[in-house]
Design a protein around this motif. Structure first.
Motif, PDB file in Angstrom:
ATOM      1  N   LEU A  44      37.529  35.944  43.275  1.00  0.00           N
ATOM      2  CA  LEU A  44      38.840  36.641  42.713  1.00  0.00           C
ATOM      3  C   LEU A  44      39.543  37.035  44.080  1.00  0.00           C
ATOM      4  O   LEU A  44      39.071  37.227  45.121  1.00  0.00           O
ATOM      5  CB  LEU A  44      38.407  38.110  42.345  1.00  0.00           C
ATOM      6  N   ARG A  45      41.058  37.028  43.830  1.00  0.00           N
ATOM      7  CA  ARG A  45      41.890  37.230  44.857  1.00  0.00           C
ATOM      8  C   ARG A  45      41.925  39.015  44.879  1.00  0.00           C
ATOM      9  O   ARG A  45      41.594  39.560  43.855  1.00  0.00           O
ATOM     10  CB  ARG A  45      43.324  36.789  44.485  1.00  0.00           C
ATOM     11  N   PRO A  46      42.283  39.409  46.122  1.00  0.00           N
ATOM     12  CA  PRO A  46      42.249  40.995  46.122  1.00  0.00           C
ATOM     13  C   PRO A  46      43.318  41.417  45.253  1.00  0.00           C
ATOM     14  O   PRO A  46      44.292  41.136  44.688  1.00  0.00           O
ATOM     15  CB  PRO A  46      43.130  40.920  47.612  1.00  0.00           C
ATOM     16  N   GLY A  47      42.416  42.547  44.231  1.00  0.00           N
ATOM     17  CA  GLY A  47      43.122  43.058  43.235  1.00  0.00           C
ATOM     18  C   GLY A  47      42.831  42.379  41.805  1.00  0.00           C
ATOM     19  O   GLY A  47      43.220  42.942  40.808  1.00  0.00           O
ATOM     20  N   GLY A  48      42.022  41.397  41.894  1.00  0.00           N
ATOM     21  CA  GLY A  48      41.791  40.373  40.871  1.00  0.00           C
ATOM     22  C   GLY A  48      40.919  41.145  39.962  1.00  0.00           C
ATOM     23  O   GLY A  48      40.195  42.133  40.334  1.00  0.00           O
ATOM     24  N   MET A  49      40.857  40.901  38.628  1.00  0.00           N
ATOM     25  CA  MET A  49      40.187  41.760  37.702  1.00  0.00           C
ATOM     26  C   MET A  49      38.998  41.021  37.053  1.00  0.00           C
ATOM     27  O   MET A  49      39.141  39.869  36.754  1.00  0.00           O
ATOM     28  CB  MET A  49      41.107  42.020  36.360  1.00  0.00           C
ATOM     29  N   LEU A  50      37.981  41.438  36.870  1.00  0.00           N
ATOM     30  CA  LEU A  50      36.621  41.118  36.237  1.00  0.00           C
ATOM     31  C   LEU A  50      36.469  41.893  34.852  1.00  0.00           C
ATOM     32  O   LEU A  50      36.722  42.859  34.983  1.00  0.00           O
ATOM     33  CB  LEU A  50      35.443  41.209  36.975  1.00  0.00           C
ATOM     34  N   ALA A  51      36.228  41.106  33.939  1.00  0.00           N
ATOM     35  CA  ALA A  51      35.967  41.426  32.596  1.00  0.00           C
ATOM     36  C   ALA A  51      34.406  41.000  32.353  1.00  0.00           C
ATOM     37  O   ALA A  51      34.200  39.795  32.156  1.00  0.00           O
ATOM     38  CB  ALA A  51      36.839  40.997  31.469  1.00  0.00           C
ATOM     39  N   GLY A  52      33.253  41.908  32.023  1.00  0.00           N
ATOM     40  CA  GLY A  52      32.126  41.488  32.114  1.00  0.00           C
ATOM     41  C   GLY A  52      31.404  42.078  30.795  1.00  0.00           C
ATOM     42  O   GLY A  52      31.453  43.230  30.629  1.00  0.00           O
ATOM     43  N   ALA A  53      30.979  41.320  29.940  1.00  0.00           N
ATOM     44  CA  ALA A  53      30.510  41.524  28.678  1.00  0.00           C
ATOM     45  C   ALA A  53      29.083  41.762  28.945  1.00  0.00           C
ATOM     46  O   ALA A  53      28.199  41.227  29.336  1.00  0.00           O
ATOM     47  CB  ALA A  53      30.712  40.652  27.430  1.00  0.00           C
ATOM     48  N   ALA A  54      28.510  42.759  28.131  1.00  0.00           N
ATOM     49  CA  ALA A  54      26.853  42.985  27.923  1.00  0.00           C
ATOM     50  C   ALA A  54      26.458  43.519  26.649  1.00  0.00           C
ATOM     51  O   ALA A  54      27.276  43.897  25.653  1.00  0.00           O
ATOM     52  CB  ALA A  54      26.419  44.073  29.265  1.00  0.00           C
TER      53      ALA A  54
END
Length: 207
Positions: A76-86
């Motif tokens: 990820l770039r700085p400030g980039g977003m992660l969406a992680g499903a569980a």
């Protein structure tokens, strides 16, 4: 003699995605490849968003899940977003009640292990009882995201409490009733005491 060909299911998904992309030339995919979430073939700080829709429950070892989250952060770039499903620790209990699986031999033992360890195993081979996976507690998902060095925004309920309504299909088909269902979900989608009632969870975080 017989020849047996083993096909990677992810490779099938990738081929399908590329085929659909080719049929929509106005918005083609830049690329799609099979990879390992624990060792991504991407440069550091090269993407704006990372979607982990599978690794956090198909990787049953905690160290592997942390490694996948760290890899996502690296890309990820700085400030980039992660969406992680569980998947929620209580998904099999709720599904078992809704669909009557708890009345069938063998399912109770699966649920007991899910609740005790989070390790979902299905020795029956019945596809509707899912496959080998890890089921998270909501707090545990947040902890893993933080341990990987990501800044957690929130853990959301994907379905919310409405997923077990017997007439949910009819409610969603009616625009006015659908909006009432969605408004109810929005009011509770990040409430910690209710997160486990959603079969799936979504962690949103940033680098």
């Amino acid at each position: 003699g017989y020849q047996v060909h083993l096909v990677d299911p992810m490779a099938l998904h990738i081929r399908q995605a590329l085929r659909v992309s080719a049929e929509q030339p106005a918005t083609p995919l830049a690329s799609a490849t099979v990879g390992d979430a624990r060792q991504l073939d991407r440069p550091d700080a090269s993407v704006d968003a990372a979607l982990l829709f599978g690794p956090l429950y198909h990787l049953t070892d905690r160290a592997d899940r942390i490694r996948a989250l760290v890899e996502a952060r690296r890309g990820l770039r700085p400030g980039g977003m992660l969406a992680g499903a569980a998947i929620s620790r209580f998904a099999s209990t709720l599904d078992g009640l809704l669909r009557g699986y708890l009345d069938e031999p063998g399912f109770e033992a699966i649920v007991e292990r899910d609740l005790r360890e989070g390790q979902h195993r299905n020795p029956t081979g019945r596809s509707e009882w899912f496959t080998t996976a890890y089921f998270h507690l909501p707090d545990e998902l947040a902890q893993e995201v933080g341990e990987a060095g990501l800044r957690l925004h929130a853990v959301f309920a994907v379905e919310g409490p409405a997923w077990m309504l017997p007439d949910i299909g009819q409610r969603l088909a009616d625009p006015a009733r659908r909006e009432r269902v969605l408004a109810a979900i929005r009011r509770v989608e990040t409430e910690p005491s209710l997160l486990g009632a959603s079969s799936h969870l979504l962690a949103i975080a940033h680098r």
